[in-house]
Design a protein around this motif. Structure first.
Motif, PDB file in Angstrom:
ATOM      1  N   LYS A  91     -18.619  10.620  19.357  1.00 33.81           N
ATOM      2  CA  LYS A  91     -17.273  10.474  19.901  1.00 33.81           C
ATOM      3  C   LYS A  91     -16.212  10.847  18.863  1.00 33.81           C
ATOM      4  O   LYS A  91     -15.189  11.434  19.189  1.00 33.81           O
ATOM      5  N   SER A  92     -16.478  10.462  17.614  1.00 35.46           N
ATOM      6  CA  SER A  92     -15.490  10.768  16.568  1.00 35.46           C
ATOM      7  C   SER A  92     -16.131  10.710  15.194  1.00 35.46           C
ATOM      8  O   SER A  92     -17.093   9.963  14.970  1.00 35.46           O
ATOM      9  N   ILE A  93     -15.610  11.523  14.275  1.00 35.61           N
ATOM     10  CA  ILE A  93     -16.009  11.508  12.868  1.00 35.61           C
ATOM     11  C   ILE A  93     -14.725  11.366  12.059  1.00 35.61           C
ATOM     12  O   ILE A  93     -13.883  12.268  12.062  1.00 35.61           O
ATOM     13  N   THR A  94     -14.573  10.219  11.388  1.00 33.40           N
ATOM     14  CA  THR A  94     -13.333   9.918  10.693  1.00 33.40           C
ATOM     15  C   THR A  94     -13.617   9.283   9.335  1.00 33.40           C
ATOM     16  O   THR A  94     -14.715   8.786   9.088  1.00 33.40           O
ATOM     17  N   PRO A  95     -12.624   9.285   8.442  1.00 31.95           N
ATOM     18  CA  PRO A  95     -12.786   8.530   7.197  1.00 31.95           C
ATOM     19  C   PRO A  95     -12.994   7.052   7.506  1.00 31.95           C
ATOM     20  O   PRO A  95     -12.465   6.530   8.495  1.00 31.95           O
ATOM     21  N   SER A  96     -13.752   6.368   6.659  1.00 33.62           N
ATOM     22  CA  SER A  96     -14.028   4.950   6.888  1.00 33.62           C
ATOM     23  C   SER A  96     -12.869   4.054   6.459  1.00 33.62           C
ATOM     24  O   SER A  96     -12.881   2.857   6.737  1.00 33.62           O
ATOM     25  N   LEU A  97     -11.882   4.612   5.791  1.00 31.96           N
ATOM     26  CA  LEU A  97     -10.696   3.862   5.404  1.00 31.96           C
ATOM     27  C   LEU A  97     -10.005   3.321   6.654  1.00 31.96           C
ATOM     28  O   LEU A  97      -9.892   4.020   7.658  1.00 31.96           O
ATOM     29  N   LYS A  98      -9.567   2.054   6.598  1.00 35.69           N
ATOM     30  CA  LYS A  98      -8.928   1.426   7.752  1.00 35.69           C
ATOM     31  C   LYS A  98      -7.778   2.287   8.272  1.00 35.69           C
ATOM     32  O   LYS A  98      -7.040   2.899   7.497  1.00 35.69           O
ATOM     33  N   ALA A  99      -7.614   2.308   9.583  1.00 39.54           N
ATOM     34  CA  ALA A  99      -6.725   3.263  10.241  1.00 39.54           C
ATOM     35  C   ALA A  99      -5.304   3.268   9.690  1.00 39.54           C
ATOM     36  O   ALA A  99      -4.746   4.331   9.383  1.00 39.54           O
ATOM     37  N   ALA A 100      -4.684   2.083   9.553  1.00 40.31           N
ATOM     38  CA  ALA A 100      -3.290   2.031   9.101  1.00 40.31           C
ATOM     39  C   ALA A 100      -3.151   2.560   7.673  1.00 40.31           C
ATOM     40  O   ALA A 100      -2.212   3.288   7.359  1.00 40.31           O
ATOM     41  N   ALA A 101      -4.108   2.193   6.814  1.00 41.08           N
ATOM     42  CA  ALA A 101      -4.085   2.675   5.425  1.00 41.08           C
ATOM     43  C   ALA A 101      -4.343   4.174   5.380  1.00 41.08           C
ATOM     44  O   ALA A 101      -3.739   4.900   4.575  1.00 41.08           O
ATOM     45  N   CYS A 102      -5.233   4.636   6.244  1.00 41.18           N
ATOM     46  CA  CYS A 102      -5.578   6.059   6.293  1.00 41.18           C
ATOM     47  C   CYS A 102      -4.376   6.888   6.747  1.00 41.18           C
ATOM     48  O   CYS A 102      -4.150   7.997   6.245  1.00 41.18           O
ATOM     49  N   THR A 103      -3.588   6.346   7.663  1.00 37.04           N
ATOM     50  CA  THR A 103      -2.407   7.052   8.151  1.00 37.04           C
ATOM     51  C   THR A 103      -1.414   7.318   7.019  1.00 37.04           C
ATOM     52  O   THR A 103      -0.822   8.395   6.937  1.00 37.04           O
ATOM     53  N   GLU A 104      -1.248   6.326   6.137  1.00 39.61           N
ATOM     54  CA  GLU A 104      -0.339   6.501   4.992  1.00 39.61           C
ATOM     55  C   GLU A 104      -0.814   7.636   4.092  1.00 39.61           C
ATOM     56  O   GLU A 104      -0.016   8.449   3.628  1.00 39.61           O
ATOM     57  N   ILE A 105      -2.126   7.673   3.827  1.00 37.55           N
ATOM     58  CA  ILE A 105      -2.684   8.725   2.974  1.00 37.55           C
ATOM     59  C   ILE A 105      -2.565  10.081   3.669  1.00 37.55           C
ATOM     60  O   ILE A 105      -2.111  11.063   3.071  1.00 37.55           O
ATOM     61  N   ALA A 106      -2.970  10.124   4.933  1.00 40.39           N
ATOM     62  CA  ALA A 106      -2.983  11.387   5.678  1.00 40.39           C
ATOM     63  C   ALA A 106      -1.595  12.011   5.764  1.00 40.39           C
ATOM     64  O   ALA A 106      -1.455  13.238   5.763  1.00 40.39           O
ATOM     65  N   SER A 107      -0.564  11.162   5.825  1.00 39.55           N
ATOM     66  CA  SER A 107       0.801  11.683   5.929  1.00 39.55           C
ATOM     67  C   SER A 107       1.284  12.308   4.626  1.00 39.55           C
ATOM     68  O   SER A 107       2.259  13.064   4.620  1.00 39.55           O
ATOM     69  N   GLN A 108       0.613  12.007   3.513  1.00 35.93           N
ATOM     70  CA  GLN A 108       1.054  12.481   2.201  1.00 35.93           C
ATOM     71  C   GLN A 108       0.256  13.675   1.676  1.00 35.93           C
ATOM     72  O   GLN A 108       0.780  14.492   0.927  1.00 35.93           O
TER      73      GLN A 108
ATOM     74  N   TRP B 274       0.825  -1.203   0.000  1.00 37.52           N
ATOM     75  CA  TRP B 274       0.000   0.000   0.000  1.00 37.52           C
ATOM     76  C   TRP B 274       0.864   1.260   0.000  1.00 37.52           C
ATOM     77  O   TRP B 274       0.656   2.193  -0.781  1.00 37.52           O
ATOM     78  N   ARG B 275       1.862   1.298   0.878  1.00 40.75           N
ATOM     79  CA  ARG B 275       2.727   2.476   1.004  1.00 40.75           C
ATOM     80  C   ARG B 275       3.475   2.755  -0.298  1.00 40.75           C
ATOM     81  O   ARG B 275       3.562   3.911  -0.729  1.00 40.75           O
ATOM     82  N   ASN B 276       3.985   1.708  -0.935  1.00 43.17           N
ATOM     83  CA  ASN B 276       4.721   1.891  -2.191  1.00 43.17           C
ATOM     84  C   ASN B 276       3.844   2.515  -3.263  1.00 43.17           C
ATOM     85  O   ASN B 276       4.279   3.382  -4.025  1.00 43.17           O
ATOM     86  N   TRP B 277       2.581   2.085  -3.307  1.00 50.11           N
ATOM     87  CA  TRP B 277       1.659   2.644  -4.302  1.00 50.11           C
ATOM     88  C   TRP B 277       1.322   4.099  -3.985  1.00 50.11           C
ATOM     89  O   TRP B 277       1.322   4.952  -4.877  1.00 50.11           O
ATOM     90  N   VAL B 278       1.042   4.385  -2.728  1.00 49.55           N
ATOM     91  CA  VAL B 278       0.717   5.758  -2.322  1.00 49.55           C
ATOM     92  C   VAL B 278       1.881   6.697  -2.641  1.00 49.55           C
ATOM     93  O   VAL B 278       1.686   7.797  -3.164  1.00 49.55           O
ATOM     94  N   LEU B 279       3.100   6.255  -2.363  1.00 50.30           N
ATOM     95  CA  LEU B 279       4.274   7.070  -2.661  1.00 50.30           C
ATOM     96  C   LEU B 279       4.453   7.272  -4.163  1.00 50.30           C
ATOM     97  O   LEU B 279       4.826   8.363  -4.615  1.00 50.30           O
ATOM     98  N   GLU B 280       4.159   6.227  -4.936  1.00 51.33           N
ATOM     99  CA  GLU B 280       4.310   6.341  -6.386  1.00 51.33           C
ATOM    100  C   GLU B 280       3.291   7.317  -6.965  1.00 51.33           C
ATOM    101  O   GLU B 280       3.633   8.166  -7.786  1.00 51.33           O
ATOM    102  N   ILE B 281       2.044   7.215  -6.532  1.00 51.43           N
ATOM    103  CA  ILE B 281       1.006   8.155  -6.985  1.00 51.43           C
ATOM    104  C   ILE B 281       1.393   9.583  -6.613  1.00 51.43           C
ATOM    105  O   ILE B 281       1.257  10.518  -7.405  1.00 51.43           O
ATOM    106  N   GLY B 282       1.889   9.757  -5.403  1.00 48.87           N
ATOM    107  CA  GLY B 282       2.254  11.089  -4.937  1.00 48.87           C
ATOM    108  C   GLY B 282       3.446  11.679  -5.659  1.00 48.87           C
ATOM    109  O   GLY B 282       3.620  12.895  -5.692  1.00 48.87           O
TER     110      GLY B 282
END
Length: 296
Positions: free
Chosen positions: A155-172, A123-131
């Motif tokens: 309590k919270s309003i967040t993207p439905s994308l799974k947390a670990a995958a969402c973290t990769e996107i959010a960091s980019q 997942w990370r490799n693809w996100v980095l390549e797209i970016g």
């Protein structure tokens, strides 16, 4: 002799290069909003595009997404924005691809942490390549609203994308934007939140939206906010030229050879370095880095 600056430069931003994680409830208009970005191409992992006029690649397999990514990198095109709709389904396809490739049914089948790492690396490799393409990117996700069982309070309003995958996107990405309906003055409208409010996840690292915590859910509204910061064609050309020099320097360092060797190698596969875009060179550098990390 270097001349020291006498004043701060104004913020400059290329609207065509913005990257966004856009999330919200179904049918609110996320797809329509993203379709109005400059020369957008959709990688569509779910239906729902019949009522918008878009260029799209339908993807029900991770390999299709990888092939689409490769085509966007290598083929000549005029697309300026990549829209992943939805990124939730894209991650599910990535996960399934890794499972099938390694003949497992769950991350835990590989023992503690290993299966999770395999999925995250893919997942990370693809996100980095797209970016690294230098294009605009809009990742579309749905929303999860968690409520307290006793009080019923959110309590919270967040993207439905799974947390670990969402973290990769959010960091980019440059911005995390939340879409919702808002009732004001007896009227109901659709708005985008660019800043966190209460337990809502949102954010903007560009600083452009600091004074615009909300705006109407329309591309025109966003464009009007960002236009004072948009770079001119002359500024963009100068910026691209400087970036080209920096990219070629980095390519030489990463490839550990001189420029002539790079040109000869590319010529052997029928590629002319002078005809490659900055995004293509950036992607080539990322590939070399990934290869080095695997061999490390």
């Amino acid at each position: 002799m270097i001349q020291l600056p006498t004043k701060k430069e104004r913020k400059k931003f290329d609207l065509e290069n913005i990257s966004i994680l856009l999330y919200g409830p179904p049918k609110i208009g996320k797809t329509t909003f993203a379709s109005q970005f400059p020369n957008a191409i959709f990688i569509a992992t779910e239906p729902g595009h019949k009522y918008v006029e878009v260029s799209k690649i339908d993807a029900d397999k991770w390999q299709t997404i990888l092939d689409a990514t490769e085509a966007l990198k290598k083929q000549k095109h005029d697309f300026k924005t990549i829209v992943i709709d939805t990124v939730d389904n894209a991650f599910a396809l990535c996960r399934k691809y890794v499972f099938e490739k390694n003949k497992i049914t769950h991350e835990q089948d590989f023992g503690f942490g290993k299966g999770h790492d395999l999925v995250q690396t893919e997942w990370r490799n693809w996100v980095l390549e797209i970016g690294a393409f230098g294009l605009g990117v809009v990742y579309i996700s749905h929303v999860i609203e968690k409520k307290d069982e006793k009080t019923g309070m959110t309590k919270s309003i967040t993207p439905s994308l799974k947390a670990a995958a969402c973290t990769e996107i959010a960091s980019q990405v440059d911005c995390i934007m939340f879409c919702k309906t808002k009732r004001e003055g007896g009227k109901t409208g659709r708005v985008i939140y660019t800043q966190p409010q209460g337990n809502m996840v949102a954010g903007d690292r560009t600083g452009v939206f600091t004074n615009h915590p909300t705006f109407d859910l329309s591309y025109e509204a966003m464009e009007s906010i960002m236009s004072p910061y948009s770079i001119t064609p002359e500024e963009k050309q100068k910026s691209d030229s400087i970036e080209r020099i920096n990219l070629m320097t980095e390519w030489i360092q990463v490839a550990k050879c001189n420029e002539q060797t790079i040109r000869t190698k590319m010529k052997s596969i029928n590629r002319d370095v002078d005809e490659m875009s900055n995004s293509e060179i950036r992607s080539m550098i990322e590939k070399i880095k990934i290869k080095h990390s695997k061999n490390a």
